[in-house]
Design a protein around this motif. Structure first.
Motif, PDB file in Angstrom:
ATOM      1  N   GLN A  14     -55.635 -74.216  15.050  1.00  0.00           N
ATOM      2  CA  GLN A  14     -54.527 -73.366  14.600  1.00  0.00           C
ATOM      3  C   GLN A  14     -53.930 -72.577  15.757  1.00  0.00           C
ATOM      4  O   GLN A  14     -52.722 -72.355  15.821  1.00  0.00           O
ATOM      5  CB  GLN A  14     -55.013 -72.418  13.512  1.00  0.00           C
ATOM      6  CG  GLN A  14     -55.367 -73.098  12.203  1.00  0.00           C
ATOM      7  CD  GLN A  14     -55.827 -72.111  11.156  1.00  0.00           C
ATOM      8  OE1 GLN A  14     -55.870 -70.912  11.416  1.00  0.00           O
ATOM      9  NE2 GLN A  14     -56.196 -72.613   9.975  1.00  0.00           N
ATOM     10  N   SER A  40     -53.800 -73.457  18.848  1.00  0.00           N
ATOM     11  CA  SER A  40     -52.938 -74.333  19.640  1.00  0.00           C
ATOM     12  C   SER A  40     -51.600 -74.550  18.938  1.00  0.00           C
ATOM     13  O   SER A  40     -50.534 -74.504  19.561  1.00  0.00           O
ATOM     14  CB  SER A  40     -53.639 -75.666  19.889  1.00  0.00           C
ATOM     15  OG  SER A  40     -53.936 -76.296  18.648  1.00  0.00           O
ATOM     16  N   SER A  41     -51.684 -74.792  17.577  1.00  0.00           N
ATOM     17  CA  SER A  41     -50.423 -74.975  16.842  1.00  0.00           C
ATOM     18  C   SER A  41     -49.600 -73.682  16.845  1.00  0.00           C
ATOM     19  O   SER A  41     -48.371 -73.716  16.958  1.00  0.00           O
ATOM     20  CB  SER A  41     -50.717 -75.414  15.407  1.00  0.00           C
ATOM     21  OG  SER A  41     -51.447 -74.412  14.727  1.00  0.00           O
ATOM     22  N   ASN A  42     -50.297 -72.517  16.717  1.00  0.00           N
ATOM     23  CA  ASN A  42     -49.571 -71.236  16.743  1.00  0.00           C
ATOM     24  C   ASN A  42     -48.924 -70.986  18.103  1.00  0.00           C
ATOM     25  O   ASN A  42     -47.825 -70.427  18.186  1.00  0.00           O
ATOM     26  CB  ASN A  42     -50.520 -70.092  16.414  1.00  0.00           C
ATOM     27  CG  ASN A  42     -50.953 -70.098  14.960  1.00  0.00           C
ATOM     28  OD1 ASN A  42     -50.253 -70.634  14.116  1.00  0.00           O
ATOM     29  ND2 ASN A  42     -52.107 -69.524  14.665  1.00  0.00           N
ATOM     30  N   LEU A  43     -49.631 -71.399  19.142  1.00  0.00           N
ATOM     31  CA  LEU A  43     -49.026 -71.240  20.476  1.00  0.00           C
ATOM     32  C   LEU A  43     -47.753 -72.062  20.603  1.00  0.00           C
ATOM     33  O   LEU A  43     -46.745 -71.592  21.143  1.00  0.00           O
ATOM     34  CB  LEU A  43     -50.053 -71.641  21.544  1.00  0.00           C
ATOM     35  CG  LEU A  43     -51.257 -70.687  21.712  1.00  0.00           C
ATOM     36  CD1 LEU A  43     -52.253 -71.262  22.704  1.00  0.00           C
ATOM     37  CD2 LEU A  43     -50.794 -69.308  22.166  1.00  0.00           C
ATOM     38  N   SER A  44     -47.839 -73.302  20.074  1.00  0.00           N
ATOM     39  CA  SER A  44     -46.623 -74.127  20.118  1.00  0.00           C
ATOM     40  C   SER A  44     -45.527 -73.516  19.248  1.00  0.00           C
ATOM     41  O   SER A  44     -44.348 -73.503  19.620  1.00  0.00           O
ATOM     42  CB  SER A  44     -46.940 -75.545  19.661  1.00  0.00           C
ATOM     43  OG  SER A  44     -47.431 -75.530  18.327  1.00  0.00           O
ATOM     44  N   THR A  45     -45.955 -72.973  18.084  1.00  0.00           N
ATOM     45  CA  THR A  45     -44.963 -72.324  17.209  1.00  0.00           C
ATOM     46  C   THR A  45     -44.355 -71.094  17.882  1.00  0.00           C
ATOM     47  O   THR A  45     -43.153 -70.834  17.772  1.00  0.00           O
ATOM     48  CB  THR A  45     -45.630 -71.918  15.891  1.00  0.00           C
ATOM     49  OG1 THR A  45     -46.249 -73.063  15.296  1.00  0.00           O
ATOM     50  CG2 THR A  45     -44.618 -71.337  14.926  1.00  0.00           C
ATOM     51  N   ALA A  68     -43.998 -70.631  21.011  1.00  0.00           N
ATOM     52  CA  ALA A  68     -43.044 -71.093  22.030  1.00  0.00           C
ATOM     53  C   ALA A  68     -41.712 -71.469  21.375  1.00  0.00           C
ATOM     54  O   ALA A  68     -40.628 -71.115  21.878  1.00  0.00           O
ATOM     55  CB  ALA A  68     -43.637 -72.288  22.777  1.00  0.00           C
ATOM     56  N   GLU A  69     -41.805 -72.170  20.215  1.00  0.00           N
ATOM     57  CA  GLU A  69     -40.572 -72.529  19.517  1.00  0.00           C
ATOM     58  C   GLU A  69     -39.840 -71.282  19.035  1.00  0.00           C
ATOM     59  O   GLU A  69     -38.608 -71.211  19.091  1.00  0.00           O
ATOM     60  CB  GLU A  69     -40.905 -73.431  18.329  1.00  0.00           C
ATOM     61  CG  GLU A  69     -41.466 -74.793  18.731  1.00  0.00           C
ATOM     62  CD  GLU A  69     -41.879 -75.614  17.528  1.00  0.00           C
ATOM     63  OE1 GLU A  69     -41.753 -75.065  16.407  1.00  0.00           O
ATOM     64  OE2 GLU A  69     -42.309 -76.767  17.694  1.00  0.00           O
ATOM     65  N   HIS A  87     -39.944 -68.324  20.381  1.00  0.00           N
ATOM     66  CA  HIS A  87     -39.299 -67.681  21.544  1.00  0.00           C
ATOM     67  C   HIS A  87     -37.953 -68.329  21.819  1.00  0.00           C
ATOM     68  O   HIS A  87     -36.948 -67.641  22.076  1.00  0.00           O
ATOM     69  CB  HIS A  87     -40.217 -67.781  22.755  1.00  0.00           C
ATOM     70  CG  HIS A  87     -41.305 -66.733  22.764  1.00  0.00           C
ATOM     71  ND1 HIS A  87     -41.050 -65.376  22.760  1.00  0.00           N
ATOM     72  CD2 HIS A  87     -42.655 -66.849  22.776  1.00  0.00           C
ATOM     73  CE1 HIS A  87     -42.177 -64.691  22.766  1.00  0.00           C
ATOM     74  NE2 HIS A  87     -43.186 -65.569  22.770  1.00  0.00           N
ATOM     75  N   ASP A  88     -37.941 -69.666  21.750  1.00  0.00           N
ATOM     76  CA  ASP A  88     -36.663 -70.358  21.972  1.00  0.00           C
ATOM     77  C   ASP A  88     -35.657 -69.986  20.884  1.00  0.00           C
ATOM     78  O   ASP A  88     -34.481 -69.715  21.175  1.00  0.00           O
ATOM     79  CB  ASP A  88     -36.902 -71.872  21.981  1.00  0.00           C
ATOM     80  CG  ASP A  88     -37.819 -72.299  23.131  1.00  0.00           C
ATOM     81  OD1 ASP A  88     -37.907 -71.531  24.123  1.00  0.00           O
ATOM     82  OD2 ASP A  88     -38.453 -73.373  23.024  1.00  0.00           O
TER      83      ASP A  88
END
Length: 703
Positions: free
Chosen positions: A265, A267-272, A274-275, A277-278
């Motif tokens: 989770q 790792s998925s939260n980190l990717s989320t 990042a998204e 932030h964009d």
């Protein structure tokens, strides 16, 4: 055994010496040892107390060598009563070893085994189960010292045995040497005494050792119990700890799984993140642009708000003007109706209301294009129909039939709206005017619904009869405060096949005739003989009578109508009022009539009883038409007596009464011709002049 074989005389002397002691060696050995110990403690300097000497005591008096009994008195045996306290304690603290009876020769010639062997095995070695648990190093040392001491006593006993053996090897005395034998026997006795003395010391020492071992054993038992308790507590703690360990292992495994899932989770939260932030950066840019647009819109909104406020002020002004105009229009409409009623009263015409019923559920697919209601005109109705040529090839222009009445109600009109138009007329009944309201039309046009309402009647669907009764009683209650008191009498009848029936009687009596007669020769009022007149005082009582009459009325199913009324029903409410303050009395009759519907035999296909009913209905309606025509033409003779219906309505149609007729019209195109005929008859009735109605008021004195 060997000494007994070599010196039989010695054994006999030993036996006599044992007899002189006064106790058997096997049974009283313990008492003798204790006695000797007390003697040693009392005379420590005595030569007998020295275990190292084997010589007889020197202080002993010389006695005769003849075999005479010993003068030494046997001492009294010890018991629990005369036993010293020390000995009692020893007996209580240490269990007595098992004693065995042995021959005197064996007891005298062979030394006893070490005292340690007499101690029970359990006192020496202890329990085997406790051996691995003991941690005290003093106990083995004490036991070893206890083991070393009996070894020394055993060597002393061996020396004594050796000396006795050497004495036994002496030359046997002659049979006549009795004194020598006595001396030998004394020597043996002294030897045995010394042995007994040494054995008593050893026994005492062993008892002391046993007491020490017993104390140590008690201490060890206490320690053993404590250690056992601790061991059991440790075992239980160990089990609890093992359970906790198992549980913690399971929790650790679950936590590992949670950690692994949390890592996924994360790792998925980190990717989320990042998204996001964009997206945030994009939204910030969009917000900046929207903020600019919002400022522009806000400025525009301010301008429009000012415009809206000005428009709202104009609308409020216009609403006030419209409300005042609506109020004025309503007042003008009420004034128009009042003036129209005055004109109708002055003209003496019969007022006519036209009502077109709505389509039923089974008729929902039919159209109503042939009936038109002009807008902004609630007094007109137009019927139109295009006719084909005789050859059927050409269509002529549609023929229109315009009709104008006092009021026209479209299919969307409700019962309350219809009654609102006749409420002033109903109110006239309380003022002393005769009022007659009847419904006319073909079968299935909605006459019974208009006058009575449906079978499952409620407040919205109540007909004209229950609504008129409600208004009469409510107005009477209001006028009571002004001094008016009213009494009411109701009757309900039907005219079926030109015969009168009382609808308030469930089981009519046979051979009862109902005739229409005048009340008196000088009065124009009519009454029906043998008819039931019921005094009522509330609206509920009248409703009960209406339900009874509805159950007794003649209805039947025909081709044109599932529930067709086969008779004319007449409900009359006689109202008599008195005002005590003004000395005024009024009397009036409110007649509410539901006429049977006209039928065409080619459509109804009536036979038998239904045919006779149809003929009687059409005949009475035709006579009603003749009466209306005669009234319109102002003929000198009006044929009221041609039917019982017209004869009963004589005072309403041609006398001092206010009359209103409902003409009910079917919306179906198949009934077009019948609808036109009904409307033409209603127009004739509307043109009929019956004269101005007068109120039936009389002063009490004049009455």
């Amino acid at each position: 055994m060997r000494e007994t074989a070599e010196a039989p005389g010695t054994a006999a002397a030993a036996g006599s010496g044992a007899a002189e002691t006064g106790a058997e060696p096997g049974e009283k050995l313990e008492e003798q040892q204790l006695e000797q110990q007390r003697e040693r403690e009392g005379n420590p300097a005595s030569p007998e107390m020295n275990p190292g000497e084997n010589k007889p005591p020197t202080a002993m008096k010389s006695v005769s060598r003849l075999p005479v009994p010993s003068t030494i008195r046997n001492k009294r045996m010890h018991s629990n009563e005369n036993m010293p306290m020390m000995e009692k304690r020893l007996r209580i603290s240490s269990p007595e070893p098992q004693q065995y009876r042995v021959p005197a020769s064996i007891a005298c010639t062979r030394p006893k085994p070490p005292a340690v062997s007499a101690v029970p095995k359990s006192y020496l070695t202890g329990r085997r189960s406790l051996a691995p648990v003991r941690t005290n190093s003093k106990a083995p040392a004490m036991v070893s010292s206890a083991r070393q001491k009996p070894t020394q006593t055993t060597s002393a006993a061996a020396k004594t045995e050796a000396s006795s053996t050497t004495s036994g090897t002496k030359k046997a005395r002659a049979a006549w040497d009795l004194k020598g034998k006595v001396d030998d026997m004394r020597d043996q006795v002294s030897t045995y005494k010394s042995k007994l003395h040494s054995l008593a010391g050893e026994n005492l020492h062993l008892r002391q050792t046993l007491e020490e071992i017993q104390g140590q054993l008690d201490v060890l038992k206490v320690e053993n119990r404590e250690l056992t308790t601790k061991c059991s507590s440790f075992n239980s703690e160990l089990q609890v700890t093992q359970q906790k360990l198992t549980q913690m292992s399971e929790e650790a495994a679950a936590l590992r799984m949670v950690v692994s899932s949390q890592e996924g989770q994360l790792s998925s939260n980190l990717s989320t993140i990042a998204e996001l932030h964009d997206a945030k950066s994009h939204l910030v840019e969009l917000a900046d642009s929207r903020e600019v647009q919002l400022k522009l819109a806000h400025n525009e909104l301010i301008v429009k708000r000012e415009l809206v406020q000005s428009l709202q002020a104009n609308v409020a002004l216009l609403q006030d003007v419209g409300a005042s105009k609506d109020e004025r229009l309503h007042c003008l409409e009420m004034e128009r109706r009042r003036l129209h009623n005055i004109i109708q009263e002055l003209k003496g015409n019969i007022r006519v209301f036209c009502r077109v019923r709505p389509l039923l559920k089974a008729e929902i697919n039919c159209n109503m294009d042939h009936i038109q209601f002009p807008p902004q005109d609630d007094r007109s109705v137009i019927l139109s129909k295009s006719e084909e040529s005789h050859t059927g090839r050409e269509k002529k222009e549609a023929h229109k039939y315009d009709f104008t009445f006092d009021r026209v109600f479209s299919p969307s009109s409700c019962q309350g709206e219809v009654f609102h138009e006749i409420s002033l007329l109903v109110q006239s009944a309380l003022d002393g005017y005769h009022v007659c309201i009847f419904a006319y039309g073909q079968t299935g046009s909605g006459k019974t619904y208009t006058m009575e309402g449906p079978d499952d009647v409620d407040y919205e669907t109540m007909g004209m009869i229950p609504r008129a009764v409600r208004q009469i009683f409510q107005s009477a209650d209001e006028l009571r405060s002004k001094g008016w008191n009213y009494t009411f009498t109701a009757n309900f009848l039907e005219i079926y096949n030109e015969a009168i029936r009382d609808l308030l009687v469930s089981k009519p009596e046979k051979n009862v005739e109902y005739d229409i007669k005048r009340v008196s020769p000088s009065s124009d009022e009519l009454q029906v003989t043998n008819l039931r007149y019921v005094g009522v005082s509330s609206e509920e009582e009248v409703h009960k009578l209406l339900r009874t009459a509805k159950l007794n009325r003649s209805v039947a199913k025909t081709v044109l109508n599932d529930r067709s009324s086969r008779s004319h029903s007449v409900f009359q409410l006689r109202i008599e009022g008195r005002n005590e303050t003004r000395d005024v009395k009024t009397s009036s009759i409110l007649s509410l009539i539901d006429l049977a519907g006209s039928e065409r035999l080619d459509k109804s296909l009536s036979k038998g009883e239904r045919l006779r009913e149809t003929q009687a209905i059409n005949t009475s309606l035709s006579n009603l038409g003749l009466v209306i025509t005669s009234l319109s033409n102002k003929d000198s003779h009006i044929p009221f007596r041609n039917s019982k219906l017209t004869y009963l309505l004589q005072n309403s149609l041609g006398g001092n009464s206010k009359v209103l007729m409902f003409v009910n019209v079917s919306p179906l195109d198949d009934n077009f011709s019948e609808s036109v005929n009904s409307l033409r008859f209603a127009s004739k009735v509307n043109e009929c002049v019956i004269g101005t109605a007068q109120a039936n008021r009389k002063l009490r004195d004049a009455a």
